[in-house]
Structures are given as C-alpha cells and as structure tokens.
Design a protein around this motif. Structure first.
Motif, PDB file in Angstrom:
ATOM      1  N   SER A  17      17.818  18.012 -13.427  1.00  0.00           N
ATOM      2  CA  SER A  17      18.306  19.265 -13.024  1.00  0.00           C
ATOM      3  C   SER A  17      19.541  19.154 -12.346  1.00  0.00           C
ATOM      4  O   SER A  17      19.739  18.200 -11.580  1.00  0.00           O
ATOM      5  CB  SER A  17      17.122  19.998 -12.429  1.00  0.00           C
ATOM      6  OG  SER A  17      15.892  19.816 -12.929  1.00  0.00           O
ATOM      7  N   ASN A  74      18.142  18.700  -5.064  1.00  0.00           N
ATOM      8  CA  ASN A  74      16.844  19.232  -5.839  1.00  0.00           C
ATOM      9  C   ASN A  74      15.613  18.725  -5.009  1.00  0.00           C
ATOM     10  O   ASN A  74      15.460  18.061  -4.176  1.00  0.00           O
ATOM     11  CB  ASN A  74      16.717  18.490  -7.044  1.00  0.00           C
ATOM     12  CG  ASN A  74      18.113  18.854  -7.776  1.00  0.00           C
ATOM     13  OD1 ASN A  74      18.268  20.077  -8.227  1.00  0.00           O
ATOM     14  ND2 ASN A  74      18.568  17.807  -8.371  1.00  0.00           N
ATOM     15  N   GLN A 127      20.773  22.419  -6.947  1.00  0.00           N
ATOM     16  CA  GLN A 127      20.603  23.885  -6.846  1.00  0.00           C
ATOM     17  C   GLN A 127      20.706  24.012  -5.262  1.00  0.00           C
ATOM     18  O   GLN A 127      20.126  23.346  -4.500  1.00  0.00           O
ATOM     19  CB  GLN A 127      19.189  24.445  -7.285  1.00  0.00           C
ATOM     20  CG  GLN A 127      18.929  24.033  -8.930  1.00  0.00           C
ATOM     21  CD  GLN A 127      17.678  24.560  -9.382  1.00  0.00           C
ATOM     22  OE1 GLN A 127      17.259  25.703  -9.107  1.00  0.00           O
ATOM     23  NE2 GLN A 127      17.017  23.908 -10.049  1.00  0.00           N
ATOM     24  N   HIS A 159      12.447  15.284 -13.742  1.00  0.00           N
ATOM     25  CA  HIS A 159      12.950  16.373 -13.540  1.00  0.00           C
ATOM     26  C   HIS A 159      13.998  16.805 -12.462  1.00  0.00           C
ATOM     27  O   HIS A 159      14.717  17.667 -12.352  1.00  0.00           O
ATOM     28  CB  HIS A 159      11.732  17.627 -13.203  1.00  0.00           C
ATOM     29  CG  HIS A 159      10.802  17.572 -14.717  1.00  0.00           C
ATOM     30  ND1 HIS A 159      11.482  18.565 -15.655  1.00  0.00           N
ATOM     31  CD2 HIS A 159       9.890  17.027 -15.015  1.00  0.00           C
ATOM     32  CE1 HIS A 159      10.602  18.475 -16.621  1.00  0.00           C
ATOM     33  NE2 HIS A 159       9.648  17.494 -16.218  1.00  0.00           N
ATOM     34  N   ASN A 188      12.176  22.011  -8.698  1.00  0.00           N
ATOM     35  CA  ASN A 188      12.641  21.699  -9.783  1.00  0.00           C
ATOM     36  C   ASN A 188      11.275  21.001 -10.671  1.00  0.00           C
ATOM     37  O   ASN A 188      11.510  21.182 -12.030  1.00  0.00           O
ATOM     38  CB  ASN A 188      13.403  20.214  -9.696  1.00  0.00           C
ATOM     39  CG  ASN A 188      14.726  20.949  -9.045  1.00  0.00           C
ATOM     40  OD1 ASN A 188      14.719  20.818  -7.765  1.00  0.00           O
ATOM     41  ND2 ASN A 188      15.669  21.120  -9.684  1.00  0.00           N
TER      42      ASN A 188
END
Length: 301
Positions: A297, A136, A300, A293, A165
C-alpha cells in the motif's frame, strides 16, 4: 489423536469457566491467570503509551519497521482481558509481520458498555495514524476483539477516515444475537460454553440494545461494503465457528477482499497459545498477509 500441546490449550480455555459461580471479577482474574502463561521474550521491546486516552503498549520484535504499525485488540468477551496479557501475542505478530504492534487496553463492559470499547479502538487507531513516521496501519483482534476490529472498520468508513491497510479477525464474535448453528452443533467440541458466554457477556456489552438494530455492536448485521482486505480465522472445534463463516460470506457478497483459514481440530482463539505449533503457523500466515498489504500500500496520511 489430540497432541499434548492442544490438550494444554484446551485446558487453559477450560480454566476460564472453572468456577461455576464466577462473577465478572472472577472471570477477569481467571483470564489473567491464563494470559500469565505467555511472556514477552527478552529481545522484545515494550513501551507503555497513552494513545489519546487509551492505555496501550508498543511492542516490537527485533527488526520491526518503525513506519509500519498494527493495532492489536484483545479478546475476552468485552468484559475481560488486557493489553498487558496480550503483549506476548503482540510480540509474535510483530515478528511475523515485521511491523510494530500497538496493544490497546480498551474500556471493559459492563462498566463501559457499547460503544465505549469500540470508541477506544477507533481513538487508538487514529492516534497511531498520526504518529510521526507511521506510514501504514493494520488492525488485528481475536474473539470480542475481532468484533471490535470489524466494527471499527465500519465506523472508520462511515466517518470518512483513512482505512486500515488490512485486518485480521481470529475467531471473531460478530453475532450477538447468537444465531450461529455451531453454538449448539459444535458445543460438544468446545472447551467453552460459547452460547452461554455470548448471551451473558454479549448482553453486558449491549446493555439492553437489540443486536440486529445495533450493527456497530454486532457487525454481522452491518453494511460491510468498502472495507479493506481481511483475513478471518476460525477453528473446527469452536462454538463460534459459524460467526466466521457467515461473516466471510457477507464480506464476499459486499465485494471485500477476504481470506478464510479454518484450523482443523483447532479451538477458539488458538493462535494465542504460543506453545501450540498450529498457533505459530497461523500467526506466520496472517503475519505474511499483513506484511504484504502494509508493504504494497502507498503511504497514507
């Protein structure tokens, strides 16, 4: 009553405009003199890297997670400042967030006007996303760096990239039309002649373009829908106060998850000044915001 630390911070900001006939090169020298006051502690880890053509530094405080990264975009009116000078700020952000920080040395105006600085930030972000083990990525910037953060968020959304993020914008300069009332109403509180600097350095960045017709250069005028969570910081004693207030209003209207911190009696980019208690407190708060955050999250890629 102003504390000795705040007086010192105000004096350092004032040093930027201590030479009435300063050229761009003079401003760059003066800003580096200010930034030389901030040194990375001995337990900090610093590594110079090439982030897809953008000279940068990885900076880590002890215990920083290898799989979480934060891009740090320095301020300086698009025309001055450096990754070297912001390494210490990167260290404190790393310590507060528990993530590695990539401090980027984007090209400067007027030699490299819009969109070159923003393009460098976007390139460095994409490079960080592609590094092995990085799960992230968040992004932080102050002043003109705050502009580049918001602009990069918009550009990445437009290009279909995976979004950061979260983001933090400290005292962001987002209106290059210079229409914020605080530029005049709070000018007596600000150690910097903010209106004149916005006109001169913002003009150097725009290179003749109309700010309202160039929203990626002046992102207050951009479509802000669909951006990731953002925390915005502004001080009561800065000419750019209203840039932050209007940005937050637009973000909220666009449905973005946004937090606003207003530093009472604080000056432009006050979190940079490591000797200021309020700077560390603000950095700890936005570090916790970023940590939340990044941790909440899903990875990704």
């Amino acid at each position: 009553m102003t504390s000795p630390e705040l007086t010192r911070a105000r004096d350092l900001l004032g040093h930027l405009v201590s030479e009435p006939e300063a050229t761009i090169e003079d401003f760059r020298r003066l800003y580096e003199q200010v930034l030389a006051n901030f040194e990375v502690p001995s337990d900090g880890k610093v590594e110079a890297v090439d982030a897809d053509g953008v000279p940068s530094y990885w900076v880590s405080a002890p215990g920083a997670a290898d799989d979480q990264a934060i891009l740090l975009v320095h301020g300086g009116g698009f025309c001055m400042g450096s990754a070297k000078g912001y390494k210490e700020f990167g260290y404190r952000i790393s310590k507060a967030s528990g993530a590695r920080v990539l401090v980027v040395d984007y090209r400067l105006a007027p030699e490299n006007p819009f969109p070159a600085p923003m393009d460098d930030v976007v390139s460095a972000y994409r490079w960080a996303r592609q590094q092995p083990g990085i799960r992230n990525v968040a992004i932080v910037g102050d002043s003109a760096g705050g502009n580049l953060v918001v602009a990069a968020l918009v550009k990445l959304r437009e290009d279909g990239d995976v979004a950061p993020n979260a983001a933090v914008a400290c005292s962001p300069l987002v209106d290059l039309a210079g229409e914020g009332a605080s530029l005049t109403e709070r000018a007596h509180l600000d150690p910097l002649p903010a209106a004149a600097l916005v006109e001169a350095m913002g003009g150097a960045y725009l290179a003749g373009k109309d700010p309202k017709e160039t929203p990626l250069a002046s992102p207050l005028y951009a479509d802000l829908q669909g951006l990731p969570p953002i925390r915005v910081l502004t001080g009561t004693d800065e000419g750019l106060h209203d840039d932050s207030i209007r940005l937050v209003e637009k973000l909220r209207e666009a449905g973005v998850d946004v937090e606003l911190e207003i530093g009472e009696n604080m000056i432009h980019i006050w979190p940079l000044f490591n000797f200021l208690p309020q700077a560390q407190e603000s950095t700890d708060r936005f570090g916790a915001f970023l940590q939340k955050h990044l941790a909440d999250s899903p990875a990704q890629v």
